[in-house]
Design a protein around this motif. Sequence first.
Motif, PDB file in Angstrom:
ATOM      1  N   GLY A  90      63.630 -64.643 109.074  1.00 37.15           N
ATOM      2  CA  GLY A  90      63.424 -64.528 110.512  1.00 37.15           C
ATOM      3  C   GLY A  90      64.367 -63.526 111.122  1.00 37.15           C
ATOM      4  O   GLY A  90      65.405 -63.195 110.548  1.00 37.15           O
ATOM      5  N   ALA A  91      63.984 -63.036 112.304  1.00 45.13           N
ATOM      6  CA  ALA A  91      64.826 -62.109 113.052  1.00 45.13           C
ATOM      7  C   ALA A  91      64.688 -62.428 114.537  1.00 45.13           C
ATOM      8  O   ALA A  91      63.614 -62.827 114.993  1.00 45.13           O
ATOM      9  CB  ALA A  91      64.434 -60.666 112.781  1.00 45.13           C
ATOM     10  N   THR A  92      65.802 -62.245 115.268  1.00 45.47           N
ATOM     11  CA  THR A  92      65.835 -62.524 116.700  1.00 45.47           C
ATOM     12  C   THR A  92      66.596 -61.411 117.406  1.00 45.47           C
ATOM     13  O   THR A  92      67.666 -61.000 116.953  1.00 45.47           O
ATOM     14  CB  THR A  92      66.534 -63.866 116.986  1.00 45.47           C
ATOM     15  N   SER A  93      66.045 -60.956 118.514  1.00 46.01           N
ATOM     16  CA  SER A  93      66.703 -59.911 119.301  1.00 46.01           C
ATOM     17  C   SER A  93      67.800 -60.508 120.169  1.00 46.01           C
ATOM     18  O   SER A  93      67.802 -61.711 120.431  1.00 46.01           O
ATOM     19  CB  SER A  93      65.679 -59.225 120.215  1.00 46.01           C
ATOM     20  N   PRO A  94      68.705 -59.667 120.650  1.00 50.23           N
ATOM     21  CA  PRO A  94      69.600 -60.135 121.712  1.00 50.23           C
ATOM     22  C   PRO A  94      68.771 -60.264 122.996  1.00 50.23           C
ATOM     23  O   PRO A  94      67.584 -59.929 123.016  1.00 50.23           O
ATOM     24  CB  PRO A  94      70.634 -59.010 121.813  1.00 50.23           C
ATOM     25  N   CYS A  95      69.387 -60.716 124.070  1.00 51.33           N
ATOM     26  CA  CYS A  95      68.679 -60.848 125.350  1.00 51.33           C
ATOM     27  C   CYS A  95      68.314 -59.457 125.883  1.00 51.33           C
ATOM     28  O   CYS A  95      69.173 -58.580 125.961  1.00 51.33           O
ATOM     29  CB  CYS A  95      69.553 -61.570 126.356  1.00 51.33           C
ATOM     30  N   VAL A  96      67.041 -59.297 126.244  1.00 52.32           N
ATOM     31  CA  VAL A  96      66.564 -58.001 126.756  1.00 52.32           C
ATOM     32  C   VAL A  96      65.770 -58.210 128.042  1.00 52.32           C
ATOM     33  O   VAL A  96      65.158 -59.255 128.248  1.00 52.32           O
ATOM     34  CB  VAL A  96      65.690 -57.248 125.718  1.00 52.32           C
ATOM     35  N   TRP A  97      65.791 -57.187 128.897  1.00 48.90           N
ATOM     36  CA  TRP A  97      64.948 -57.180 130.088  1.00 48.90           C
ATOM     37  C   TRP A  97      63.527 -56.836 129.646  1.00 48.90           C
ATOM     38  O   TRP A  97      63.351 -55.996 128.769  1.00 48.90           O
ATOM     39  CB  TRP A  97      65.427 -56.135 131.091  1.00 48.90           C
ATOM     40  N   PRO A  98      62.512 -57.468 130.235  1.00 49.16           N
ATOM     41  CA  PRO A  98      61.133 -57.164 129.830  1.00 49.16           C
ATOM     42  C   PRO A  98      60.824 -55.665 129.816  1.00 49.16           C
ATOM     43  O   PRO A  98      60.207 -55.168 128.881  1.00 49.16           O
ATOM     44  CB  PRO A  98      60.281 -57.911 130.857  1.00 49.16           C
ATOM     45  N   ASN A  99      61.278 -54.941 130.852  1.00 50.00           N
ATOM     46  CA  ASN A  99      60.993 -53.502 130.922  1.00 50.00           C
ATOM     47  C   ASN A  99      62.228 -52.648 130.649  1.00 50.00           C
ATOM     48  O   ASN A  99      62.222 -51.450 130.916  1.00 50.00           O
ATOM     49  CB  ASN A  99      60.401 -53.156 132.298  1.00 50.00           C
ATOM     50  N   GLY A 100      63.283 -53.280 130.170  1.00 55.00           N
ATOM     51  CA  GLY A 100      64.489 -52.541 129.826  1.00 55.00           C
ATOM     52  C   GLY A 100      65.500 -52.410 130.954  1.00 55.00           C
ATOM     53  O   GLY A 100      66.639 -52.046 130.718  1.00 55.00           O
ATOM     54  N   THR A 101      65.073 -52.686 132.188  1.00 52.97           N
ATOM     55  CA  THR A 101      65.981 -52.594 133.321  1.00 52.97           C
ATOM     56  C   THR A 101      65.979 -53.931 134.056  1.00 52.97           C
ATOM     57  O   THR A 101      64.988 -54.664 134.008  1.00 52.97           O
ATOM     58  CB  THR A 101      65.554 -51.481 134.303  1.00 52.97           C
ATOM     59  N   PRO A 102      67.074 -54.234 134.745  1.00 53.61           N
ATOM     60  CA  PRO A 102      67.134 -55.517 135.465  1.00 53.61           C
ATOM     61  C   PRO A 102      65.963 -55.679 136.430  1.00 53.61           C
ATOM     62  O   PRO A 102      65.569 -54.732 137.108  1.00 53.61           O
ATOM     63  CB  PRO A 102      68.463 -55.440 136.220  1.00 53.61           C
ATOM     64  N   GLU A 103      65.420 -56.874 136.463  1.00 52.74           N
ATOM     65  CA  GLU A 103      64.314 -57.174 137.365  1.00 52.74           C
ATOM     66  C   GLU A 103      64.855 -57.316 138.781  1.00 52.74           C
ATOM     67  O   GLU A 103      66.003 -57.733 138.972  1.00 52.74           O
ATOM     68  CB  GLU A 103      63.636 -58.476 136.927  1.00 52.74           C
ATOM     69  N   PRO A 104      64.057 -56.981 139.813  1.00 50.04           N
ATOM     70  CA  PRO A 104      64.547 -57.072 141.204  1.00 50.04           C
ATOM     71  C   PRO A 104      65.113 -58.447 141.561  1.00 50.04           C
ATOM     72  O   PRO A 104      66.140 -58.525 142.222  1.00 50.04           O
ATOM     73  CB  PRO A 104      63.303 -56.765 142.039  1.00 50.04           C
ATOM     74  N   GLN A 105      64.481 -59.538 141.107  1.00 55.80           N
ATOM     75  CA  GLN A 105      64.990 -60.866 141.451  1.00 55.80           C
ATOM     76  C   GLN A 105      66.357 -61.109 140.813  1.00 55.80           C
ATOM     77  O   GLN A 105      67.168 -61.836 141.359  1.00 55.80           O
ATOM     78  CB  GLN A 105      64.002 -61.989 141.091  1.00 55.80           C
ATOM     79  N   ALA A 106      66.645 -60.504 139.680  1.00 53.96           N
ATOM     80  CA  ALA A 106      67.960 -60.661 139.053  1.00 53.96           C
ATOM     81  C   ALA A 106      69.018 -59.930 139.875  1.00 53.96           C
ATOM     82  O   ALA A 106      70.134 -60.395 140.021  1.00 53.96           O
ATOM     83  CB  ALA A 106      67.939 -60.142 137.622  1.00 53.96           C
ATOM     84  N   LEU A 107      68.654 -58.775 140.428  1.00 56.72           N
ATOM     85  CA  LEU A 107      69.587 -58.032 141.262  1.00 56.72           C
ATOM     86  C   LEU A 107      69.895 -58.812 142.537  1.00 56.72           C
ATOM     87  O   LEU A 107      71.027 -58.864 142.985  1.00 56.72           O
ATOM     88  CB  LEU A 107      69.014 -56.656 141.607  1.00 56.72           C
ATOM     89  N   GLU A 108      68.858 -59.438 143.115  1.00 61.74           N
ATOM     90  CA  GLU A 108      69.060 -60.237 144.317  1.00 61.74           C
ATOM     91  C   GLU A 108      69.952 -61.441 144.033  1.00 61.74           C
ATOM     92  O   GLU A 108      70.741 -61.841 144.871  1.00 61.74           O
ATOM     93  CB  GLU A 108      67.717 -60.721 144.871  1.00 61.74           C
ATOM     94  N   ALA A 109      69.821 -62.008 142.853  1.00 60.17           N
ATOM     95  CA  ALA A 109      70.585 -63.206 142.501  1.00 60.17           C
ATOM     96  C   ALA A 109      72.081 -62.921 142.423  1.00 60.17           C
ATOM     97  O   ALA A 109      72.885 -63.839 142.521  1.00 60.17           O
ATOM     98  CB  ALA A 109      70.091 -63.780 141.182  1.00 60.17           C
ATOM     99  N   THR A 110      72.458 -61.656 142.267  1.00 59.67           N
ATOM    100  CA  THR A 110      73.878 -61.338 142.174  1.00 59.67           C
ATOM    101  C   THR A 110      74.503 -61.119 143.546  1.00 59.67           C
ATOM    102  O   THR A 110      75.698 -60.955 143.662  1.00 59.67           O
ATOM    103  CB  THR A 110      74.107 -60.085 141.303  1.00 59.67           C
ATOM    104  N   ALA A 111      73.672 -61.108 144.609  1.00 61.45           N
ATOM    105  CA  ALA A 111      74.202 -60.968 145.966  1.00 61.45           C
ATOM    106  C   ALA A 111      74.985 -62.227 146.321  1.00 61.45           C
ATOM    107  O   ALA A 111      74.789 -63.271 145.711  1.00 61.45           O
ATOM    108  CB  ALA A 111      73.047 -60.760 146.935  1.00 61.45           C
ATOM    109  N   PRO A 112      75.874 -62.138 147.316  1.00 61.89           N
ATOM    110  CA  PRO A 112      76.626 -63.339 147.699  1.00 61.89           C
ATOM    111  C   PRO A 112      75.668 -64.481 148.025  1.00 61.89           C
ATOM    112  O   PRO A 112      74.611 -64.266 148.611  1.00 61.89           O
ATOM    113  CB  PRO A 112      77.402 -62.902 148.945  1.00 61.89           C
ATOM    114  N   GLU A 113      76.079 -65.674 147.637  1.00 65.43           N
ATOM    115  CA  GLU A 113      75.208 -66.819 147.839  1.00 65.43           C
ATOM    116  C   GLU A 113      75.058 -67.121 149.319  1.00 65.43           C
ATOM    117  O   GLU A 113      76.010 -67.105 150.074  1.00 65.43           O
ATOM    118  CB  GLU A 113      75.775 -68.033 147.105  1.00 65.43           C
ATOM    119  N   GLN A 114      73.814 -67.352 149.711  1.00 64.55           N
ATOM    120  CA  GLN A 114      73.495 -67.714 151.076  1.00 64.55           C
ATOM    121  C   GLN A 114      72.614 -68.936 151.021  1.00 64.55           C
ATOM    122  O   GLN A 114      71.852 -69.119 150.071  1.00 64.55           O
ATOM    123  CB  GLN A 114      72.746 -66.572 151.763  1.00 64.55           C
ATOM    124  N   PRO A 115      72.677 -69.769 152.060  1.00 66.15           N
ATOM    125  CA  PRO A 115      71.805 -70.943 152.035  1.00 66.15           C
ATOM    126  C   PRO A 115      70.343 -70.498 151.990  1.00 66.15           C
ATOM    127  O   PRO A 115      69.944 -69.588 152.699  1.00 66.15           O
ATOM    128  CB  PRO A 115      72.122 -71.674 153.331  1.00 66.15           C
TER     129      PRO A 115
END
Length: 182
Positions: free
Chosen positions: A122-147
């Motif tokens: 068997g073989a397993t990849s490391p964690c990868v972005w589906p399209n190779g770049t961070p998804e927009p929702q992942a970028l938003e998740a790194t913004a300061p937490e807001q209610p």
Amino acid sequence: MESTITEQQARDKVEQYIQGALSALPAGAELKPFTRNRSECTDPTDKGPLGRFEISATYEIVGLDSASFAEHFTAITQWWESHAFKILTDSRPTDQYVFARNTGDAFDMSIKANDLGKFYVGATSPCVWPNGTPEPQALEATAPEQPVAAPPEPEPVRKPRRAPVDDEDFAQTNWTDGGTSF
């Protein structure tokens, strides 16, 4: 956040590594698909953001003599060592299992055999972005937490449907004729 290879590139590399391991085995050995997975990296070892995936595949290798499994393990581990894999777990001779990680690209590989005469790679990849770049929702998740939403309203206080029964009244009730006597 850093870019990664794409899911398709990860899938291709998983297959490439499995084919490489197969090339270390005798002629006549063939791959039989066992599992293929795309798993979300919910607890990535690199402490990275969510939204990435690991791509993996496991094959049964058919056409091998089970009496020669030890030689096949040696052949594959030698192939790994010549292709920048470092063995991290070698459970032989207790279990027929070896696990390795590539020092250049962090892909994992494993080989396992069992008493039923089955041999797997068997073989397993490391964690990868589906399209190779961070998804927009992942970028938003790194913004300061807001209610995100207002706190839930408390449950309404429920009133009893009838008045509580007094122990004295309960004991004085005549349950046989449907009436009450005091």
